[in-house]
Design a protein around this motif. Structure first.
Motif, short mmCIF file in Angstrom:
data_model
loop_
_atom_site.label_atom_id
_atom_site.label_comp_id
_atom_site.label_asym_id
_atom_site.label_seq_id
_atom_site.Cartn_x
_atom_site.Cartn_y
_atom_site.Cartn_z
N PRO A 177 0.81 -1.22 0.00
CA PRO A 177 0.00 0.00 0.00
C PRO A 177 0.85 1.27 0.00
N ILE A 178 2.13 1.17 0.32
CA ILE A 178 3.05 2.32 0.41
C ILE A 178 2.36 3.43 1.22
N ASP A 179 2.11 3.13 2.47
CA ASP A 179 1.33 4.02 3.33
C ASP A 179 1.97 5.39 3.52
N ASN A 180 3.28 5.46 3.35
CA ASN A 180 3.98 6.74 3.53
C ASN A 180 4.14 7.51 2.23
N ALA A 181 3.36 7.14 1.21
CA ALA A 181 3.45 7.82 -0.09
C ALA A 181 2.58 9.07 -0.12
N MET A 182 2.99 10.00 -0.97
CA MET A 182 2.15 11.15 -1.28
C MET A 182 2.51 11.65 -2.67
N VAL A 183 1.59 12.39 -3.28
CA VAL A 183 1.81 12.94 -4.62
C VAL A 183 2.18 14.41 -4.47
N ILE A 184 3.29 14.80 -5.10
CA ILE A 184 3.74 16.18 -5.10
C ILE A 184 3.98 16.60 -6.54
N ARG A 185 3.46 17.73 -6.94
CA ARG A 185 3.56 18.14 -8.34
C ARG A 185 4.76 19.05 -8.55
N ASN A 186 5.40 18.89 -9.71
CA ASN A 186 6.58 19.65 -10.05
C ASN A 186 6.25 21.12 -10.34
N PRO A 187 7.24 22.01 -10.21
CA PRO A 187 7.02 23.41 -10.57
C PRO A 187 6.99 23.58 -12.07
N VAL A 188 6.46 24.70 -12.53
CA VAL A 188 6.49 25.01 -13.96
C VAL A 188 7.65 25.95 -14.23
N ASN A 189 8.23 25.83 -15.42
CA ASN A 189 9.42 26.59 -15.78
C ASN A 189 9.03 27.78 -16.66
N LEU A 190 8.20 28.66 -16.10
CA LEU A 190 7.67 29.79 -16.88
C LEU A 190 7.91 31.09 -16.14
N SER A 191 8.36 32.09 -16.89
CA SER A 191 8.55 33.41 -16.29
C SER A 191 7.22 34.13 -16.11
N ASN A 192 6.27 33.87 -17.02
CA ASN A 192 4.94 34.47 -16.92
C ASN A 192 3.89 33.37 -17.00
N ILE A 193 3.05 33.29 -15.98
CA ILE A 193 2.01 32.26 -15.95
C ILE A 193 0.77 32.81 -16.64
N GLY A 194 0.32 32.14 -17.69
CA GLY A 194 -0.91 32.58 -18.35
C GLY A 194 -0.98 32.14 -19.79
N VAL A 195 -2.16 32.34 -20.38
CA VAL A 195 -2.43 31.90 -21.75
C VAL A 195 -1.64 32.76 -22.74
N GLN A 196 -0.97 32.11 -23.67
CA GLN A 196 -0.27 32.80 -24.75
C GLN A 196 -1.23 32.98 -25.93
N PRO A 197 -1.11 34.09 -26.66
CA PRO A 197 -1.97 34.29 -27.84
C PRO A 197 -1.87 33.08 -28.78
N PHE A 198 -3.01 32.66 -29.30
CA PHE A 198 -3.01 31.47 -30.14
C PHE A 198 -2.48 31.81 -31.54
N PRO A 199 -1.58 30.98 -32.08
CA PRO A 199 -0.99 31.27 -33.40
C PRO A 199 -2.08 31.39 -34.48
N GLN A 200 -1.87 32.31 -35.41
CA GLN A 200 -2.85 32.55 -36.47
C GLN A 200 -2.33 32.16 -37.85
N GLU A 201 -1.20 31.45 -37.91
CA GLU A 201 -0.65 31.04 -39.20
C GLU A 201 -1.54 29.99 -39.87
N ASP A 202 -1.46 29.92 -41.19
CA ASP A 202 -2.18 28.87 -41.92
C ASP A 202 -1.54 27.50 -41.65
N THR A 203 -0.23 27.50 -41.47
CA THR A 203 0.46 26.24 -41.15
C THR A 203 0.28 25.92 -39.67
#
Length: 378
Positions: A177-203
């Protein structure tokens, strides 16, 4: 407190380093002492250098043999390492500092290969924490390793997994059961947290972000899918970010499939926001995984993803909502998921917004502080 960090990574830096580095920086700023034990495999990464500037001490240990050297030289060097390890424990410099805590950073089962670390721990009162960054759904270890892994888990104050999926696989593999286990999430490697404008290229630009090791990240599966006839008439370009042992193979495979003019290898990049200003979709065809930072970062930036059903991917992405799930790590399964994604490409921008909303609920903005508090409370 004196904190010892043991990393098993065989390159100067990787996604597995972000969590302990975040914790180490917080600890150093709080007046604690940090000692890092790492394999010598090139110049220290700038993030390691930054920790040294903050006051951390780095101890290189023997054990890494450069890949690609002639077979006999490789065997000879490994033999010298084994002999040296019999004469002196490779972790002796770390334990000479009398750490209060050892934070071990590896895969879910790599601790079984570090028996010399466990022997050193037997002679000290230091508390052990195991940070498990990766496993896969194939057991692949015998009774001896099974016993060593379970004993190490039981000795540890906490066994930290990066996803619920990895924890459940470990419980099944170890019959525990690994009773001493827990889930910890990694940090993000971003200088600015937030949605980036969506690309508008045809490709349509796709991105694969991560270490170029195919038995881990599976980049060859995507190339196999894009080689198929239906993709030849479509307007797309694949951008591959990262470096690793299989870079040469992936470039040869790209040429073999006749995709050289439609695939660009960018090497390692530091500006993740710039990646997602250019690309509309993340492709992560991993064969084995923990919970890759690249997925979380893409979601935070507002991009959907095509992922294999490994590690913690399903904990972050729901089929048709934040992205698309390939049930298996095969060319056919990846091709089917990419086909579903292409058919819904008009919805990618909206799916990216859903991905951002999910990521902002799930990610830990201060995982280093979370880890440090665990260590202090031990």
């Amino acid at each position: 407190m004196k904190i010892g960090i043991v990393s098993i990574i065989k390159e100067p830096w990787g996604g597995s380093e972000e969590l302990w580095a975040d914790m180490a920086a917080v600890a150093l700023q709080g007046g604690h002492e940090v000692y890092i034990s790492a394999l010598k495999c090139g110049p220290p990464h700038p993030k390691t250098v930054r920790l040294l500037e903050l006051g951390a001490k780095l101890f290189y240990r023997r054990g890494f043999v450069q890949p690609g050297i002639p077979f006999l030289q490789r065997i000879f060097r490994k033999g010298l390492i084994l002999l040296a390890n019999k004469l002196q424990n490779p972790f002796h410099r770390l334990f000479k500092e009398r750490p209060d805590v050892i934070f071990y950073v590896g895969t879910s089962y790599s601790i079984a290969d570090d028996v010399l670390l466990l022997k050193a721990l037997d002679k000290t009162p230091a508390a052990l924490f195991i940070n498990c960054n990766l496993n896969h759904d194939v057991r692949g270890f015998g009774s001896v390793r099974y016993d060593v892994i379970n004993a190490a888990y039981q000795r540890a104050k906490k066994v930290l997994f990066v996803s619920e999926g990895n924890l459940e696989i470990a419980r099944r593999h170890l019959c525990s059961p690994i009773d001493n286990a827990m889930v910890i999430r990694n940090p993000v490697n971003l200088s600015n947290i937030g949605v980036q404008p969506f690309p508008q290229e045809d490709t349509m630009h796709f991105a694969m972000v991560g270490i170029l090791v195919t038995d881990h990240k599976g980049q060859d599966l995507v190339l196999g899918a894009l080689h198929r006839e239906q993709w030849r008439s479509r307007n797309w370009h694949l951008n591959i970010y990262g470096a690793g042992l299989d870079e040469g193979y992936l470039k040869k495979l790209t040429a073999f499939y006749g995709l050289t003019d439609r695939v660009t290898f960018h090497g390692k990049v530091n500006d993740i926001n710039a990646v997602w200003k250019k690309n509309s979709l993340l492709l992560m065809p991993s064969r084995q995984e923990g919970m890759p930072l690249a997925v979380v970062e893409a979601m935070v930036c507002g991009r959907p993803a095509v992922l294999t059903d490994v590690g913690g991917h399903r904990e972050w992405v729901n089929e048709g909502v934040e992205g698309f799930i390939s049930p298996g790590a095969t060319v056919q399964s990846i091709a089917d998921a990419m086909e579903r994604a292409w058919e819904q490409r008009a919805d990618w921008q909206q799916m990216g917004l859903a991905a951002n909303a999910t990521a902002m609920k799930l990610y830990n903005p201060a995982p280093g502080k979370t880890i440090l508090n665990l260590l202090l409370n031990s």
